[in-house]
Structure formats: C-alpha cells, structure tokens
Scaffold this active site. Structure first.
Site, mmCIF file in Angstrom:
data_model
loop_
_atom_site.group_PDB
_atom_site.id
_atom_site.type_symbol
_atom_site.label_atom_id
_atom_site.label_comp_id
_atom_site.label_asym_id
_atom_site.label_seq_id
_atom_site.Cartn_x
_atom_site.Cartn_y
_atom_site.Cartn_z
ATOM 1 N N GLY A 46 -10.136 -69.023 -60.236
ATOM 2 C CA GLY A 46 -9.132 -70.051 -59.988
ATOM 3 C C GLY A 46 -9.348 -70.670 -58.621
ATOM 4 O O GLY A 46 -9.967 -70.058 -57.745
ATOM 5 N N GLN A 51 -7.387 -75.371 -51.049
ATOM 6 C CA GLN A 51 -8.552 -74.560 -50.669
ATOM 7 C C GLN A 51 -9.803 -75.409 -50.440
ATOM 8 O O GLN A 51 -10.792 -74.925 -49.896
ATOM 9 C CB GLN A 51 -8.846 -73.505 -51.740
ATOM 10 C CG GLN A 51 -7.749 -72.458 -51.845
ATOM 11 C CD GLN A 51 -8.103 -71.407 -52.863
ATOM 12 O OE1 GLN A 51 -7.875 -71.600 -54.059
ATOM 13 N NE2 GLN A 51 -8.672 -70.303 -52.413
ATOM 14 N N LEU A 94 -10.552 -66.633 -52.366
ATOM 15 C CA LEU A 94 -11.752 -67.237 -51.784
ATOM 16 C C LEU A 94 -11.510 -67.713 -50.348
ATOM 17 O O LEU A 94 -12.445 -67.834 -49.573
ATOM 18 C CB LEU A 94 -12.231 -68.419 -52.643
ATOM 19 C CG LEU A 94 -12.721 -68.048 -54.053
ATOM 20 C CD1 LEU A 94 -12.977 -69.308 -54.867
ATOM 21 C CD2 LEU A 94 -13.975 -67.182 -53.985
ATOM 22 N N HIS A 135 -1.033 -66.985 -58.564
ATOM 23 C CA HIS A 135 -1.757 -66.958 -57.285
ATOM 24 C C HIS A 135 -2.064 -68.390 -56.827
ATOM 25 O O HIS A 135 -1.826 -68.756 -55.673
ATOM 26 C CB HIS A 135 -3.053 -66.151 -57.460
ATOM 27 C CG HIS A 135 -3.938 -66.124 -56.258
ATOM 28 N ND1 HIS A 135 -4.227 -64.976 -55.561
ATOM 29 C CD2 HIS A 135 -4.603 -67.121 -55.615
ATOM 30 C CE1 HIS A 135 -5.023 -65.270 -54.541
ATOM 31 N NE2 HIS A 135 -5.270 -66.566 -54.555
ATOM 32 N N GLU A 136 -2.579 -69.199 -57.764
ATOM 33 C CA GLU A 136 -2.944 -70.575 -57.393
ATOM 34 C C GLU A 136 -1.705 -71.416 -57.112
ATOM 35 O O GLU A 136 -1.716 -72.278 -56.229
ATOM 36 C CB GLU A 136 -3.803 -71.221 -58.491
ATOM 37 C CG GLU A 136 -5.108 -70.486 -58.827
ATOM 38 C CD GLU A 136 -5.949 -70.111 -57.617
ATOM 39 O OE1 GLU A 136 -5.865 -70.772 -56.568
ATOM 40 O OE2 GLU A 136 -6.697 -69.120 -57.706
ATOM 41 N N HIS A 139 -0.597 -71.185 -53.592
ATOM 42 C CA HIS A 139 -1.343 -72.038 -52.652
ATOM 43 C C HIS A 139 -0.684 -73.410 -52.495
ATOM 44 O O HIS A 139 -0.730 -74.003 -51.421
ATOM 45 C CB HIS A 139 -2.783 -72.245 -53.140
ATOM 46 C CG HIS A 139 -3.725 -71.128 -52.803
ATOM 47 N ND1 HIS A 139 -4.053 -70.797 -51.507
ATOM 48 C CD2 HIS A 139 -4.424 -70.269 -53.580
ATOM 49 C CE1 HIS A 139 -4.912 -69.781 -51.508
ATOM 50 N NE2 HIS A 139 -5.148 -69.437 -52.757
HETATM 51 ZN ZN ZN Z 1 -6.328 -67.874 -53.301
#
Ligand code: ZN
Length: 169
Positions: A46, A51, A94, A135-136, A139
C-alpha cells in the site's frame, strides 16, 4: 511509468492533513499510475499520496500482488462507514525504514470511496486488506505508526532516523 521518491520521516509532508482528491483530474490519474508503480517497486502492499509528497486523499493498495496478476485498488477520498472485531498485525511503513510495531485495529472495515472515474464504491475489507487500508487512511490524516508507539520507542526511533539521515548526507 516513472517511479517517485518515497518521503521518509521526519519529512513534514507526512504530518499534513490531505485535501480531497478530484476524480477525473489528469494529474490525479497520472499520480495514481506512478504511485502504483512505486508501490510495486518498493515493494509494498500500500502507498498513500503524502508518502510521495502529495497532500491529496488518495491511496493505492494491492495485498495480493505476490500471488500473481497485479490488482491494484486506487482509492480516492475513502471514508470509514463501519468496523467490526479486532485483530493485531505487525506493521511496517515505507516512510519509516526499519520500524515495526504490532498494532490492534478493526479486523473488518466497510469503506466508501471514489474511483478514478468518480464512481462511488463501497467495499468490505477483511484481515490484511482491512489493515492495509486503515494504515494508508491514517497517512491521509498525517498519522504515522509512531503515534501508536510508547514515548520511549518513539524517541528511540526519532534518534535512529536522525542517524540514518546523517549517514546518507
Ligand atoms: Zn505507511
């Protein structure tokens, strides 16, 4: 498809709250393709727009890539409708190299979002797919795995991240 550099902590873009993504916009479409290619190359399951330095509400997720044909979900403006049960997963990011933490999250989530064509879609995601989406989505609010860690673990990583940056520079 060009790959995009992945922003790592403590880049301030990772802490910004994202604005709505406009479906059908040519730049958004291009960004979606580049984010997908970047996710596969990383490799990751993902990736969220911040990011790669873009504060827009768009994420890409593909937890099944390792099983065969790529099947990326390009998700714009996701909203959580419902969540059920709880599960614990060891998560990495990441944008936080060498940081891992076990987090409890809902095991099943219902979300609605728009695709690149602007259609409204509702899905129910379970297990790893649900965890990756949550999780995404974090962000998009400027939230990171670090926020789930104890102050001690967070400070240790902060110091570590500075050292890693110093080695690169
Ligand atoms: Zn992440």
């Amino acid at each position: 498809m060009p790959l995009l550099p992945i922003k790592t902590y403590p880049d301030p873009v990772l802490r910004r709250k994202c604005k709505l993504a406009e479906p059908g916009n040519a730049d958004i479409r291009k960004l979606a393709g580049e984010m997908t290619a970047t996710m596969y190359a990383a490799p990751g399951i993902g990736l969220a727009a911040p990011q790669v330095g873009e504060s827009v509400r768009m994420i890409v997720v593909d937890i099944f890539n390792h099983l065969g044909e790529p099947d990326p979900h390009v998700i714009l403006n996701p909203e959580l409708i419902n969540s059920y049960e709880t599960t614990a997963f060891e998560e990495g990011c990441l944008s936080l190299p060498e940081f891992m933490i076990e987090i409890q999250r809902p095991r099943i989530v219902e979300i609605k979002y728009q695709n690149l064509a602007g259609e409204e879609i509702k899905i129910t995601a379970e297990d790893l797919f649900a965890v990756a989406i949550q999780h995404e989505m974090d962000h998009l609010e400027g939230r990171l795995l670090l926020d789930h860690a104890s102050a001690l673990k967070r400070n240790m990583y902060r110091r570590r991240a500075r050292e890693m940056k110093a080695q690169i520079l």
